[in-house]
Design a protein around this motif. Structure first.
Motif, PDB file in Angstrom:
ATOM      1  N   PRO A 151       0.615  -1.309  -0.117  1.00 49.06           N
ATOM      2  CA  PRO A 151       0.157  -0.092  -0.020  1.00 49.06           C
ATOM      3  C   PRO A 151       1.016   1.443   0.172  1.00 49.06           C
ATOM      4  O   PRO A 151       1.999   1.902  -0.135  1.00 49.06           O
ATOM      5  CB  PRO A 151      -0.214   0.007   1.396  1.00 49.06           C
ATOM      6  CG  PRO A 151       0.740  -1.094   2.245  1.00 49.06           C
ATOM      7  CD  PRO A 151       0.922  -1.315   1.533  1.00 49.06           C
ATOM      8  N   THR A 152       0.675   2.384  -0.306  1.00 45.64           N
ATOM      9  CA  THR A 152       0.745   3.338   0.749  1.00 45.64           C
ATOM     10  C   THR A 152       0.451   4.397   1.365  1.00 45.64           C
ATOM     11  O   THR A 152      -0.993   3.636   2.123  1.00 45.64           O
ATOM     12  CB  THR A 152       1.313   4.488  -0.898  1.00 45.64           C
ATOM     13  OG1 THR A 152      -0.338   5.398  -0.929  1.00 45.64           O
ATOM     14  CG2 THR A 152       1.740   4.281  -1.989  1.00 45.64           C
ATOM     15  N   PHE A 153       1.086   5.047   2.182  1.00 45.19           N
ATOM     16  CA  PHE A 153       0.574   5.362   3.614  1.00 45.19           C
ATOM     17  C   PHE A 153       1.237   6.964   3.054  1.00 45.19           C
ATOM     18  O   PHE A 153       1.376   8.104   3.055  1.00 45.19           O
ATOM     19  CB  PHE A 153       1.339   4.806   4.645  1.00 45.19           C
ATOM     20  CG  PHE A 153       0.996   6.074   6.416  1.00 45.19           C
ATOM     21  CD1 PHE A 153      -0.457   5.112   6.933  1.00 45.19           C
ATOM     22  CD2 PHE A 153       1.685   7.126   6.226  1.00 45.19           C
ATOM     23  CE1 PHE A 153      -0.652   5.315   8.551  1.00 45.19           C
ATOM     24  CE2 PHE A 153       1.092   7.669   7.759  1.00 45.19           C
ATOM     25  CZ  PHE A 153      -0.279   6.644   8.761  1.00 45.19           C
ATOM     26  N   GLU A 154      -0.704   7.963   2.845  1.00 46.95           N
ATOM     27  CA  GLU A 154      -0.098   9.330   3.116  1.00 46.95           C
ATOM     28  C   GLU A 154      -0.803  10.189   4.688  1.00 46.95           C
ATOM     29  O   GLU A 154      -2.239   9.561   5.210  1.00 46.95           O
ATOM     30  CB  GLU A 154      -2.023   9.334   2.249  1.00 46.95           C
ATOM     31  CG  GLU A 154      -1.767   9.143   1.323  1.00 46.95           C
ATOM     32  CD  GLU A 154      -0.121   8.996  -0.137  1.00 46.95           C
ATOM     33  OE1 GLU A 154       0.342  10.230   0.028  1.00 46.95           O
ATOM     34  OE2 GLU A 154       0.079   8.080  -0.612  1.00 46.95           O
ATOM     35  N   PRO A 155       0.000  10.431   5.042  1.00 47.52           N
ATOM     36  CA  PRO A 155       0.156  11.167   6.622  1.00 47.52           C
ATOM     37  C   PRO A 155      -1.073  12.161   6.638  1.00 47.52           C
ATOM     38  O   PRO A 155      -1.436  13.011   5.462  1.00 47.52           O
ATOM     39  CB  PRO A 155       0.924  11.000   6.691  1.00 47.52           C
ATOM     40  CG  PRO A 155       2.099  11.852   5.826  1.00 47.52           C
ATOM     41  CD  PRO A 155       1.830  11.010   4.060  1.00 47.52           C
ATOM     42  N   ILE A 156      -1.901  12.006   7.911  1.00 51.90           N
ATOM     43  CA  ILE A 156      -2.397  13.366   7.888  1.00 51.90           C
ATOM     44  C   ILE A 156      -1.928  14.199   9.055  1.00 51.90           C
ATOM     45  O   ILE A 156      -1.710  15.310   8.764  1.00 51.90           O
ATOM     46  CB  ILE A 156      -4.505  12.797   8.945  1.00 51.90           C
ATOM     47  CG1 ILE A 156      -4.574  11.631   6.884  1.00 51.90           C
ATOM     48  CG2 ILE A 156      -4.828  14.085   9.354  1.00 51.90           C
ATOM     49  CD1 ILE A 156      -6.417  11.310   7.911  1.00 51.90           C
ATOM     50  N   VAL A 187      -4.201  14.315   2.435  1.00 52.18           N
ATOM     51  CA  VAL A 187      -4.818  15.513   2.869  1.00 52.18           C
ATOM     52  C   VAL A 187      -3.768  16.437   1.912  1.00 52.18           C
ATOM     53  O   VAL A 187      -2.858  16.106   1.851  1.00 52.18           O
ATOM     54  CB  VAL A 187      -4.858  15.251   4.050  1.00 52.18           C
ATOM     55  CG1 VAL A 187      -5.495  14.864   5.335  1.00 52.18           C
ATOM     56  CG2 VAL A 187      -3.288  15.506   4.909  1.00 52.18           C
ATOM     57  N   ASP A 188      -4.734  18.047   1.927  1.00 48.60           N
ATOM     58  CA  ASP A 188      -4.163  18.177   0.947  1.00 48.60           C
ATOM     59  C   ASP A 188      -2.991  18.708   1.382  1.00 48.60           C
ATOM     60  O   ASP A 188      -1.725  19.177   1.020  1.00 48.60           O
ATOM     61  CB  ASP A 188      -4.361  19.669   0.530  1.00 48.60           C
ATOM     62  CG  ASP A 188      -5.394  20.546   1.639  1.00 48.60           C
ATOM     63  OD1 ASP A 188      -5.166  20.404   2.504  1.00 48.60           O
ATOM     64  OD2 ASP A 188      -6.109  21.218   1.207  1.00 48.60           O
ATOM     65  N   GLU A 189      -2.831  19.417   2.497  1.00 47.75           N
ATOM     66  CA  GLU A 189      -1.847  19.299   3.482  1.00 47.75           C
ATOM     67  C   GLU A 189      -1.276  18.724   4.410  1.00 47.75           C
ATOM     68  O   GLU A 189      -2.553  18.986   5.654  1.00 47.75           O
ATOM     69  CB  GLU A 189      -1.269  20.563   3.555  1.00 47.75           C
ATOM     70  CG  GLU A 189      -0.023  21.350   3.293  1.00 47.75           C
ATOM     71  CD  GLU A 189       0.092  22.875   3.694  1.00 47.75           C
ATOM     72  OE1 GLU A 189       0.837  23.732   4.533  1.00 47.75           O
ATOM     73  OE2 GLU A 189      -0.775  23.907   3.184  1.00 47.75           O
ATOM     74  N   ALA A 190      -0.193  17.755   5.340  1.00 44.54           N
ATOM     75  CA  ALA A 190      -0.626  17.157   6.527  1.00 44.54           C
ATOM     76  C   ALA A 190      -0.166  17.981   7.274  1.00 44.54           C
ATOM     77  O   ALA A 190       0.737  18.772   6.784  1.00 44.54           O
ATOM     78  CB  ALA A 190       0.186  16.309   6.341  1.00 44.54           C
ATOM     79  N   PHE A 191      -0.645  17.767   8.864  1.00 37.73           N
ATOM     80  CA  PHE A 191      -0.191  18.293   9.475  1.00 37.73           C
ATOM     81  C   PHE A 191       1.167  18.217  10.532  1.00 37.73           C
ATOM     82  O   PHE A 191       1.060  17.120  10.792  1.00 37.73           O
ATOM     83  CB  PHE A 191      -1.893  18.380  10.662  1.00 37.73           C
ATOM     84  CG  PHE A 191      -2.820  18.956  10.579  1.00 37.73           C
ATOM     85  CD1 PHE A 191      -3.095  20.323  10.428  1.00 37.73           C
ATOM     86  CD2 PHE A 191      -3.471  18.402   8.887  1.00 37.73           C
ATOM     87  CE1 PHE A 191      -4.392  20.570  10.148  1.00 37.73           C
ATOM     88  CE2 PHE A 191      -4.587  18.937   9.018  1.00 37.73           C
ATOM     89  CZ  PHE A 191      -5.545  20.188   9.802  1.00 37.73           C
ATOM     90  N   GLY A 192       1.370  19.205  10.532  1.00 38.79           N
ATOM     91  CA  GLY A 192       2.677  19.095  11.156  1.00 38.79           C
ATOM     92  C   GLY A 192       3.006  18.545  12.614  1.00 38.79           C
ATOM     93  O   GLY A 192       4.296  18.733  13.187  1.00 38.79           O
TER      94      GLY A 192
END
Ligand code: CTP
Length: 412
Positions: free
Chosen positions: A211-216, A295-300
């Protein structure tokens, strides 16, 4: 027991049976020779062991004999009994001579043509191909004397597998670790099978898997369900046929298949970049279950619950790796293979996907079939521009072998 060797005049050898003469040198890694012996015996390869004095300090003749299901040869001068074969005959009684672990001492003796003991005499007297799996301290490996000996042996036609880089029993780090038993096994099988079994020799393959993992935020993310098993099995099957394989893997808990170069990534964008960097390739097989959105911009920093209910997330589309590489002009792999996980109208959807993504083949599976998602089996349709084939349900490594074989045929 019941191994049938050339000198065993009572039993005719099975014509298809391959035989390895395994010289086990000294070193902590010698235990891996036992695991290697098991792998070979499981694959139906006969193993006749020669254990050096140094080797016997690390593994016992009894363990080796039990796993090899054959007698262990240790001493040059005990081979005089008329019931024994002589050392010349012994050296030729196999299809391949394997040295694992090959110590600096054994390598030096072989390079110089010394013949003071059974192992070195065998290496000098044999008329069979030789494969060595070196293992030694990193300084010993890097020493010009060893490197000179390796170059000499390579020029003499000796093949090598490993050494690998890593932490060593002596506490140092670097090249010198014995290759893993699976890697030595793969090199042995390749040597035994010869070039006909390696139709993809000299070809480059790129495989995406998992899979890929896309951070929030740093602790959360979105991902797809994918074990990575099918992609890893395809990478392994392509390597077995001789291809130089780069496997670009999302987060999965699977060991790297022998002989495969693996690049671990997390997100779709990283997977795309790694795929592009792996070009040129003759074939690209895109098995990964890429997350379609991020998500368009992952939270830092971590989103806290108390901040007034769940956050509203905005999603953007991820790049389509398969479609991008299919359309990469002069860099496009000659054969581009996509996968499709479908729940209905499998063939129809697969054909539409083939056109939409611009690839040459789609391998489609029906994920509603029990045991396919995360399981060990797969039932696939091969959809090409000219037709559709339905393959019988089979284990994922069987399906992988079939796919690799078809790729080899397609690449000619
Ligand atoms: N793929 C890819 N990059 C993406 C999405 C998919 O490389 N961002 C590849 C997969 O590795 C697979 C193929 O495209 O080889 C099919 O992916 P799939 O997700 O099943 O298809 P979709 O394009 O998402 O179509 P649909 O949602 O209609 O099934």
């Amino acid at each position: 027991m019941g191994m049938c060797w050339g000198n065993d005049r009572s039993v005719e050898r099975d014509v298809g049976e391959k035989r390895v003469l395994l010289i086990v040198g000294g070193g902590v890694a010698a235990y891996k020779a036992l695991l290697l012996t098991r792998l070979l015996r499981k694959a139906g390869v006969a193993v006749r062991p020669i254990l050096t004095k140094a080797g016997a300090a690390f593994v016992t003749p009894l363990s080796l004999a039990a796993l090899a299901e054959d007698k262990v040869y240790e001493d040059l001068f005990s081979l005089t009994d008329e019931h024994e074969m002589g050392h010349i005959e012994l050296s030729r009684s196999a299809d391949l001579v394997v040295v694992a672990p090959a110590t600096a001492d054994l390598i030096a003796k072989a390079a110089q043509g010394l013949a003071g003991d059974l192992a070195s005499t065998t290496l000098l007297a044999t008329d069979k191909p030789v494969l060595m799996a070196p293992a030694m301290n990193v300084r010993m490996w890097l020493h010009p004397a060893t490197q000179r000996n390796i170059a000499t042996l390579e020029a003499d036609g000796v093949r090598f597998v490993g050494p690998e880089e890593g932490a060593m029993a002596c506490g140092e780090f670097g090249p010198g670790r014995l290759a893993e038993p699976e890697a030595i096994f793969a090199a042995i099988m390749a040597a035994l099978e010869g070039p006909a079994a390696r139709p993809l020799e000299g070809k480059r393959a790129l495989v995406t898997a998992g899979p890929t993992f896309e951070p929030i935020d740093p602790v959360r993310g979105i991902t797809n369900r994918s074990s990575g098993k099918q992609g890893f099995a395809i990478a392994e099957a392509l390597a077995k046929l001789g291809a130089e394989v780069t496997l670009i893997a999302g987060p999965v808990a699977l060991p790297t298949p022998p002989g495969v170069r693996r690049i671990d990534v997390e997100t779709a964008r990283q997977m795309l970049a790694a795929s592009q960097a792996a070009l040129p390739a003759d074939v690209g097989v895109f098995v990964a279950a890429v997350a379609d959105w991020r998500v368009d911009e992952a939270f830092g920093s971590k989103l806290k619950k108390e901040k007034g209910g769940p956050p509203a997330l905005t999603f953007v589309e991820n790049p389509d790796i398969l479609a991008t590489l299919s359309a990469s002009g002069p860099h496009r792999p000659r054969l581009v293979v996509g996968f499709a996980a479908e729940t209905d109208h499998v063939e129809e959807h697969a054909r539409a996907k083939l056109a939409r993504k611009g690839c040459d083949w789609i391998i489609a599976n029906d994920v509603t079939e029990p045991g396919v998602m995360g399981g060990g089996e797969n039932a696939v349709l091969l959809v090409t521009k000219t037709g559709t084939e339905r393959w019988d349900r089979a284990a994922k490594d069987r399906v992988a072998a079939q796919i690799a074989q078809r790729i080899a045929e397609a690449l000619g």
